[in-house]
Write a protein that holds these residues in place. Structure first.
Motif, PDB file in Angstrom:
ATOM      1  N   LEU A 236      55.319  29.891  36.320  1.00 13.59           N
ATOM      2  CA  LEU A 236      56.121  29.693  37.540  1.00 13.59           C
ATOM      3  C   LEU A 236      55.439  30.454  38.660  1.00 13.59           C
ATOM      4  O   LEU A 236      55.235  31.670  38.544  1.00 13.59           O
ATOM      5  N   THR A 237      55.108  29.749  39.738  1.00 15.90           N
ATOM      6  CA  THR A 237      54.485  30.426  40.875  1.00 15.90           C
ATOM      7  C   THR A 237      55.470  30.375  42.045  1.00 15.90           C
ATOM      8  O   THR A 237      56.404  29.568  42.023  1.00 15.90           O
ATOM      9  N   PRO A 238      55.261  31.184  43.067  1.00 16.90           N
ATOM     10  CA  PRO A 238      56.152  31.092  44.228  1.00 16.90           C
ATOM     11  C   PRO A 238      56.109  29.700  44.869  1.00 16.90           C
ATOM     12  O   PRO A 238      57.053  29.307  45.559  1.00 16.90           O
ATOM     13  N   GLU A 264      46.451  38.057  35.187  1.00 18.14           N
ATOM     14  CA  GLU A 264      47.016  39.401  35.366  1.00 18.14           C
ATOM     15  C   GLU A 264      48.208  39.440  36.324  1.00 18.14           C
ATOM     16  O   GLU A 264      48.401  40.410  37.065  1.00 18.14           O
ATOM     17  N   GLY A 265      48.961  38.361  36.347  1.00 16.00           N
ATOM     18  CA  GLY A 265      50.193  38.344  37.153  1.00 16.00           C
ATOM     19  C   GLY A 265      49.995  38.062  38.618  1.00 16.00           C
ATOM     20  O   GLY A 265      50.957  38.062  39.382  1.00 16.00           O
ATOM     21  N   ILE A 266      48.755  37.767  39.057  1.00 13.06           N
ATOM     22  CA  ILE A 266      48.561  37.573  40.511  1.00 13.06           C
ATOM     23  C   ILE A 266      48.819  36.140  40.943  1.00 13.06           C
ATOM     24  O   ILE A 266      48.896  35.858  42.140  1.00 13.06           O
ATOM     25  N   LEU A 267      48.937  35.198  40.000  1.00 14.68           N
ATOM     26  CA  LEU A 267      49.134  33.806  40.393  1.00 14.68           C
ATOM     27  C   LEU A 267      50.555  33.327  40.117  1.00 14.68           C
ATOM     28  O   LEU A 267      50.994  32.317  40.675  1.00 14.68           O
ATOM     29  N   GLY A 268      51.256  34.003  39.235  1.00 13.87           N
ATOM     30  CA  GLY A 268      52.603  33.569  38.895  1.00 13.87           C
ATOM     31  C   GLY A 268      53.038  34.203  37.597  1.00 13.87           C
ATOM     32  O   GLY A 268      52.347  35.069  37.040  1.00 13.87           O
ATOM     33  N   VAL A 269      54.188  33.732  37.124  1.00 16.71           N
ATOM     34  CA  VAL A 269      54.784  34.290  35.908  1.00 16.71           C
ATOM     35  C   VAL A 269      54.579  33.283  34.778  1.00 16.71           C
ATOM     36  O   VAL A 269      55.106  32.165  34.833  1.00 16.71           O
ATOM     37  N   GLU A 518      30.794  37.806  44.735  1.00 23.59           N
ATOM     38  CA  GLU A 518      31.650  37.876  45.920  1.00 23.59           C
ATOM     39  C   GLU A 518      32.305  36.515  46.214  1.00 23.59           C
ATOM     40  O   GLU A 518      33.488  36.426  46.553  1.00 23.59           O
ATOM     41  N   LEU A 519      31.533  35.444  46.015  1.00 21.75           N
ATOM     42  CA  LEU A 519      32.098  34.116  46.294  1.00 21.75           C
ATOM     43  C   LEU A 519      33.218  33.781  45.321  1.00 21.75           C
ATOM     44  O   LEU A 519      34.134  33.033  45.642  1.00 21.75           O
ATOM     45  N   PHE A 520      33.118  34.320  44.107  1.00 20.89           N
ATOM     46  CA  PHE A 520      34.187  34.090  43.134  1.00 20.89           C
ATOM     47  C   PHE A 520      35.474  34.767  43.620  1.00 20.89           C
ATOM     48  O   PHE A 520      36.574  34.208  43.529  1.00 20.89           O
ATOM     49  N   ALA A 521      35.341  35.972  44.172  1.00 16.98           N
ATOM     50  CA  ALA A 521      36.526  36.681  44.687  1.00 16.98           C
ATOM     51  C   ALA A 521      37.169  35.859  45.799  1.00 16.98           C
ATOM     52  O   ALA A 521      38.398  35.753  45.892  1.00 16.98           O
ATOM     53  N   ARG A 522      36.321  35.229  46.635  1.00 15.83           N
ATOM     54  CA  ARG A 522      36.890  34.422  47.731  1.00 15.83           C
ATOM     55  C   ARG A 522      37.579  33.181  47.181  1.00 15.83           C
ATOM     56  O   ARG A 522      38.639  32.766  47.657  1.00 15.83           O
ATOM     57  N   ALA A 523      36.985  32.574  46.143  1.00 18.52           N
ATOM     58  CA  ALA A 523      37.603  31.382  45.535  1.00 18.52           C
ATOM     59  C   ALA A 523      38.940  31.754  44.884  1.00 18.52           C
ATOM     60  O   ALA A 523      39.932  31.008  44.992  1.00 18.52           O
ATOM     61  N   LEU A 524      38.968  32.910  44.225  1.00 22.45           N
ATOM     62  CA  LEU A 524      40.211  33.346  43.572  1.00 22.45           C
ATOM     63  C   LEU A 524      41.289  33.653  44.621  1.00 22.45           C
ATOM     64  O   LEU A 524      42.468  33.303  44.451  1.00 22.45           O
ATOM     65  N   SER A 525      40.879  34.257  45.728  1.00 24.77           N
ATOM     66  CA  SER A 525      41.847  34.541  46.803  1.00 24.77           C
ATOM     67  C   SER A 525      42.419  33.238  47.346  1.00 24.77           C
ATOM     68  O   SER A 525      43.617  33.148  47.641  1.00 24.77           O
ATOM     69  N   ALA A 526      41.555  32.225  47.478  1.00 25.63           N
ATOM     70  CA  ALA A 526      42.027  30.934  48.009  1.00 25.63           C
ATOM     71  C   ALA A 526      43.008  30.299  47.033  1.00 25.63           C
ATOM     72  O   ALA A 526      44.048  29.757  47.435  1.00 25.63           O
ATOM     73  N   ALA A 527      42.700  30.386  45.726  1.00 25.15           N
ATOM     74  CA  ALA A 527      43.622  29.838  44.715  1.00 25.15           C
ATOM     75  C   ALA A 527      44.947  30.572  44.789  1.00 25.15           C
ATOM     76  O   ALA A 527      46.019  29.980  44.712  1.00 25.15           O
ATOM     77  N   ARG A 528      44.873  31.869  44.967  1.00 25.42           N
ATOM     78  CA  ARG A 528      46.104  32.655  45.042  1.00 25.42           C
ATOM     79  C   ARG A 528      46.946  32.262  46.259  1.00 25.42           C
ATOM     80  O   ARG A 528      48.173  32.135  46.174  1.00 25.42           O
ATOM     81  N   ALA A 530      47.143  29.421  47.572  1.00 23.87           N
ATOM     82  CA  ALA A 530      47.768  28.112  47.322  1.00 23.87           C
ATOM     83  C   ALA A 530      49.061  28.263  46.520  1.00 23.87           C
ATOM     84  O   ALA A 530      50.033  27.550  46.756  1.00 23.87           O
ATOM     85  N   VAL A 531      49.079  29.177  45.567  1.00 26.08           N
ATOM     86  CA  VAL A 531      50.260  29.279  44.699  1.00 26.08           C
ATOM     87  C   VAL A 531      51.225  30.384  45.143  1.00 26.08           C
ATOM     88  O   VAL A 531      52.381  30.406  44.722  1.00 26.08           O
ATOM     89  N   ASP A 532      50.740  31.277  45.995  1.00 28.60           N
ATOM     90  CA  ASP A 532      51.553  32.449  46.372  1.00 28.60           C
ATOM     91  C   ASP A 532      51.259  32.784  47.832  1.00 28.60           C
ATOM     92  O   ASP A 532      50.618  33.786  48.143  1.00 28.60           O
ATOM     93  N   PRO A 533      51.730  31.923  48.755  1.00 30.34           N
ATOM     94  CA  PRO A 533      51.334  32.103  50.168  1.00 30.34           C
ATOM     95  C   PRO A 533      51.753  33.457  50.737  1.00 30.34           C
ATOM     96  O   PRO A 533      51.057  33.993  51.604  1.00 30.34           O
TER      97      PRO A 533
END
Ligand code: FAD
Length: 545
Positions: A236-238, A264-269, A518-528, A530-533
């Motif tokens: 479940l994401t926001p 690790e809980g950063i994208l949802g439950v 570093e680009l992976f961190a940016r991709a992960l932030s973008a994914a985050r 999307a699911v947790d504005p």
């Protein structure tokens, strides 16, 4: 299938159950033994600060009225959801310092109760920390989220503890995220099935926590991480539900399950998952091989790891680790080999692995030991066994409780773990040991470090280091930080990963940031985003909030 929970009281500051903490006299005796073995003089017994004398901030926010019945701001709840279980967590809680305690603890028992809490937290600017067993050793559940948030909600998932569905035909089970392995295996056991994943923390850690941290279980080869056992996930994401299809395999683009594993809980439950389960093993066998030379032992393990035999257990203990775990006291390194199977005798495999290992000047004083269990026998967890394997298993299960004792005796005790290729291992190991010893000497005057391999792959081992050093009362955290950060820096500088299975959390962030692209961190932030504005999910873990 319901899974009854334990009624024993958990320690308010340490690992596990309160009834396993020895009284002062027993700890004083243990202090004498430990001090003599480690060469630490003058260990004295201290008592934990009782909870009603602890320092903990007042709750800053009130729960939403629609979920008030699930929420609590009671001292015991907020204190027990304040930290995970590494040394720094334990010493702070032991000393009555509950920093960054959550303002509210919510305990949903159905998935439907979670979305309204996420909606409320997004609109109110409240950080949400999913909490499973709270056994994180890297600061994964601590409410250290900065001052951008009005408050912190700890979302305890242990009320979601059921095995929901069994697909016996496909050997799959749909299991709620808050269930522990003992709970799951009580439910599956009546069908002769089991989830064969036994991290050392398996008494208390949860399936959702395993998936969120990509935990490593007792299998030393093949199914090492929980990832190998995940066939589908529901989170479940926001922004709504993120659910993957349960499949035996798929080549359809990047795997959405792989995004969930390690999140690790950063994208949802994570609320439930389809998990690959197995028939309970019937045929088991184990042997221990002693080596006078650690480098011979390493070569033997490499040969076994590259043989294709895939033992269930292939743990190499260096001489210090073998002594600490009461396995050998003569300076030998010890390799513990074990095989298990539900369908066929494993004797031939065990004998082949033994032949490979003993060719590197290994001795197997007790010979191989074979056992056959029956369907109704109690689950033996990681491996059961006799002789050195039995001593090892008992020490493995008791070690977390010994950590509590170390805290009370003024001994800094913690671990760090990694993986590195075989080619790099020798120089890596030497460099790590030297740098951590130097850090212990500078911070504590002295210290001991030992190593074991928890998992092994054809291309390299996963070394796991334990360090012990005498603490200066009141300065324990600075001393621990100095050692822990030297270890993290050494591991990444010398070509390993900052973690093989303990996850990143908040503690490993500085070295994780150096390791990942570093680009992976940016991709992960973008994914985050999307699911947790609103950025409410476990801010500060893996990437910035
Ligand atoms: C004594 C000891 C031994 C250990 N041995 C091992 C070992 O052998 N192998 C190993 O891999 N690890 C081990 N660990 C580390 C720890 O047990 C694992 O990281 C475990 O997977 C954490 O599970 P948990 O349920 O306790 O999660 P928690 O500690 O509650 O949470 C860990 C992280 O996962 C997130 N999380 C938890 N549940 C969910 C969920 N449902 N949805 C989304 N995010 C969630 C949390 O927000 C946090 O970031 C050990 C720890 C201790 C204290």
């Amino acid at each position: 299938m319901s899974t009854p929970t334990s009624t024993r009281t958990r320690s308010h500051w340490g690992w596990g159950f309160a009834d396993r903490f020895p009284d002062g006299a027993a700890r004083a005796n243990l202090g004498k033994l430990l001090g003599a073995r480690l060469g630490f003089e003058g260990l004295s017994v201290a008592e934990p600060v009782p909870l009603d004398a602890a320092t903990i901030r007042e709750p800053r926010i009130q729960p939403p009225s629609h979920s008030a019945a699930l929420c609590s701001s009671a001292l015991t709840e907020r204190a027990s959801h304040c930290y995970g279980k590494n040394y720094r967590d334990l010493i702070r809680a032991f000393s009555g310092r509950f920093e960054n305690a959550p303002d509210i603890v919510a305990r949903p028992t159905t998935e439907a109760q979670i979305a309204p809490l996420l909606d409320w937290a997004s609109s109110e600017g409240v950080a949400v920390i999913p909490f499973g067993g709270g056994t994180s050793v890297c600061g994964g559940v601590e409410g250290d989220v900065g001052d951008r948030y009005r408050g912190v909600l700890s979302l305890d998932l242990t009320g979601l503890d059921r095995v929901l569905e069994l697909d016996d035909c496909s050997r799959l089970a749909r299991i709620q995220a808050g269930a522990t392995v003992p709970q799951i295996n009580r439910a599956l056991g009546t069908h002769g099935l089991a989830l064969r994943h036994y991290p050392q923390s398996y008494e208390l850690a949860t399936l959702g926590g395993y998936i969120a941290t990509r935990s490593g279980g007792h299998y030393a080869t093949l199914y090492t991480h929980i990832d190998e056992l995940v066939a589908g996930t529901r989170m479940l994401t926001p922004s709504g539900v993120f659910e993957t299809r349960c499949l035996p395999g798929s080549g359809a683009g990047p795997s959405p399950d792989r995004l969930v594993c390690g999140s690790e809980g950063i994208l949802g439950v994570i609320t439930e998952a389809w998990i690959r389960i197995q028939a309970k093993p019937i045929f088991r066998g184990q042997a221990s091989v002693h080596f006078s030379s650690f480098s011979n032992a390493v070569e033997a393990v490499r040969a076994v790891a590259q043989s294709g035999l895939n033992p269930a257990n292939c743990r190499l203990l260096d001489p210090r680790e073998a002594a600490l775990n009461m396995v050998a006291f003569d300076g030998s390194a010890v390799l513990i080999l074990a095989f298990e199977s539900a369908s066929q005798p494993i004797e031939a495999l065990l004998r082949q692995a033994l032949a490979i290992a003993t060719a590197y000047e290994g001795r197997c004083p007790d010979g191989p030991r074979l056992r056959t269990t029956r369907a109704g026998d109690p689950d033996e967890g990681a491996s059961g066994g006799e002789g050195a394997a039995k001593s090892w298993r008992q020490a493995f299960l008791d070690a977390p409780y010994l950590l509590n004792v170390c805290v009370s005796l003024g001994v800094i005790a913690d671990t760090f773990e990694t993986a590195v290729t075989w080619k790099r291992f020798a120089a890596f190991h030497e460099g790590v040991i030297a740098r951590v010893r130097a850090a212990m000497k500078e911070a504590c005057g002295m210290g001991r470090i030992s190593c074991r391999f928890t998992h092994v792959y054809p291309d390299g081992p996963a070394p796991y280091y334990t360090f012990l050093a005498p603490a200066r009362r009141g300065a324990e955290i600075e001393q621990w930080m100095a050692i822990k950060s030297a270890a993290g820096k050494a591991v990444v500088d010398l070509g390993g990963t900052i973690t093989h299975h303990h996850a990143v959390g908040r503690v490993h962030r500085p070295d994780y940031d150096r390791q990942r692209p570093e680009l992976f961190a940016r991709a992960l932030s973008a994914a985050r985003r999307a699911v947790d504005p609103a950025g409410i999910m476990n801010p500060g873990v893996l990437i910035d909030g």
